[in-house]
Design a protein around this motif. Structure first.
Motif, short mmCIF file in Angstrom:
data_model
loop_
_atom_site.label_atom_id
_atom_site.label_comp_id
_atom_site.label_asym_id
_atom_site.label_seq_id
_atom_site.Cartn_x
_atom_site.Cartn_y
_atom_site.Cartn_z
N TYR A 209 0.48 5.67 3.05
CA TYR A 209 1.58 4.73 3.39
C TYR A 209 1.25 3.97 4.68
N PRO B 160 8.82 9.76 0.14
CA PRO B 160 7.54 10.50 0.07
C PRO B 160 6.78 10.59 1.39
N PHE B 161 6.86 9.55 2.24
CA PHE B 161 6.15 9.65 3.53
C PHE B 161 6.74 10.80 4.35
N LYS C 179 -0.93 1.06 4.03
CA LYS C 179 -0.16 -0.09 3.55
C LYS C 179 0.39 -0.89 4.75
N ALA D 39 12.56 -1.44 -0.01
CA ALA D 39 11.58 -0.65 -0.77
C ALA D 39 10.67 0.12 0.20
N LEU D 40 10.26 -0.56 1.27
CA LEU D 40 9.38 0.08 2.25
C LEU D 40 10.10 1.23 2.96
N ASP E 43 10.27 4.22 0.77
CA ASP E 43 9.00 4.95 0.74
C ASP E 43 8.86 5.86 1.96
N PHE E 44 9.24 5.33 3.12
CA PHE E 44 9.06 6.12 4.34
C PHE E 44 10.11 7.23 4.45
#
Ligand SMILES: N[C@@H](CCC(=O)N[C@@H](CS)C(=O)NCC(=O)O)C(=O)O
Length: 221
Positions: free
Chosen positions: A133, A104-105, A136, A96-97, A100-101
Motif C-alpha cells: 500500500y 487491510p493496511f 501505491k 477508496a484509499l 484501504d488504509f
C-alpha cells in the motif's frame, strides 16, 4: 469550557491524531480529555461503551465514536484549507484509499507491530503486505507534495498517522526502502507546526475536571 463539545483523546493513538488534525484545521474548539487506555473514564464508557478513542460528545449529547466521523463533522463546519473541497471523482478516490488504509493496511500494520500478540502472524509477511500500500502512495506522490496534488487533502490527514506508526516500528528499515517520496511526505508532516500542535502532552483527565481547550488558539497553525 461549558457548551463546548468534549473530545476523549489519547495522544499517541493514530485515530485520535487524525481527529485532532481535523479539529485543529477547522478551528473547531473542544474540551479535550486525555484518556489512559488501561484506565478509561466511566463518563466516556457511559456514552460510548465500545471503549475506543477518539469520542466526541456534542453539547446536545450526540456522540461521534469513529475518528472519520469526527473529521467529517469538524470539516463540514469549517474547512478553511479545502481538505474536502475536491472534484467528486477525487473524493471517490480518496474514500477508496482511506478504506484501504483503515482496512487491510491497518490489519497488516497491527500484525507487524504486535506480531507476538498474534499466534499465526509472520512479522515480515505482514510488513510486506502493508508495504504494497505504501508503494501505491509512492507512485501517487511522484512529482507532487501531497497525495492528490500540491495541497493537503482529507486523505493525507487520515492516512499520515498510520504511516507514522508503521515507520516507527523499525525506522531504520523504513528509511532504507525504495519509497523516498513517502519518506519525504512523512518527514514534512512530522516537522510541521500542524503536527506539533496536535501532539501537546496533557495529563490524564480526571472526573470533575474541565478538560483542556483544544486547539489552543482556535486558529490553524
Ligand atoms: N474505528 C475506530 C478505531 C479507534 C481505535 O481502535 N482506537 C484505539 C486506540 S489507537 C482504542 O481506543 N483501542 C481501545 C483499547 O486499546 O482499549 C475509529 O476510527 O475511531
Amino acid at each position: 469550557m461549558n457548551g463546548l463539545p468534549v473530545l476523549y483523546s489519547f495522544r499517541r493513538c493514530p485515530y485520535a491524531m487524525r481527529a485532532r488534525l481535523a479539529l485543529q484545521s477547522s478551528g473547531q474548539q473542544v474540551a479535550l480529555r486525555e484518556v489512559v487506555l488501561r484506565d478509561k473514564p466511566a463518563e466516556m464508557l457511559r456514552v460510548s461503551p465500545k471503549g475506543t478513542v477518539p469520542v466526541l460528545v456534542q453539547p446536545d449529547g450526540a456522540v461521534l465514536e469513529e475518528s472519520r466521523n469526527i473529521m467529517d463533522w469538524a470539516l463540514a463546519k469549517n474547512d478553511p484549507e479545502g481538505l474536502t473541497e475536491w472534484p467528486s471523482e477525487v473524493l471517490d478516490a480518496m474514500e477508496a484509499l482511506m478504506a484501504d488504509f483503515d482496512g487491510p493496511f491497518k490489519t497488516a500494520l497491527d500484525r507487524y507491530k504486535y506480531a507476538t500478540r498474534y499466534a499465526d502472524a509472520d512479522e515480515v509477511a505482514e510488513r510486506n503486505k502493508a508495504a504494497a500500500y505504501l508503494m501505491k502512495l509512492e507512485a501517487m506522490l511522484e512529482g507532487q507534495r501531497f497525495l492528490f496534488g500540491e495541497r493537503m487533502s482529507l486523505a493525507d490527514m487520515a492516512i499520515l498517522p498510520f504511516v507514522r506508526q508503521y515507520a516507527h516500528v523499525d525506522i531504520g528499515w523504513f528509511r532504507e526502502q525504495a519509497w523516498p517520496n513517502v519518506v519525504s511526505w512523512l518527514d514534512a508532516f512530522l516537522a510541521s507546526n500542524r503536527f506539533s500542535a496536535i501532539m501537546t502532552k496533557y495529563p490524564q483527565w480526571k472526573s470533575g475536571e474541565a478538560g483542556v481547550l483544544f486547539p489552543e488558539c482556535g486558529e490553524r497553525v
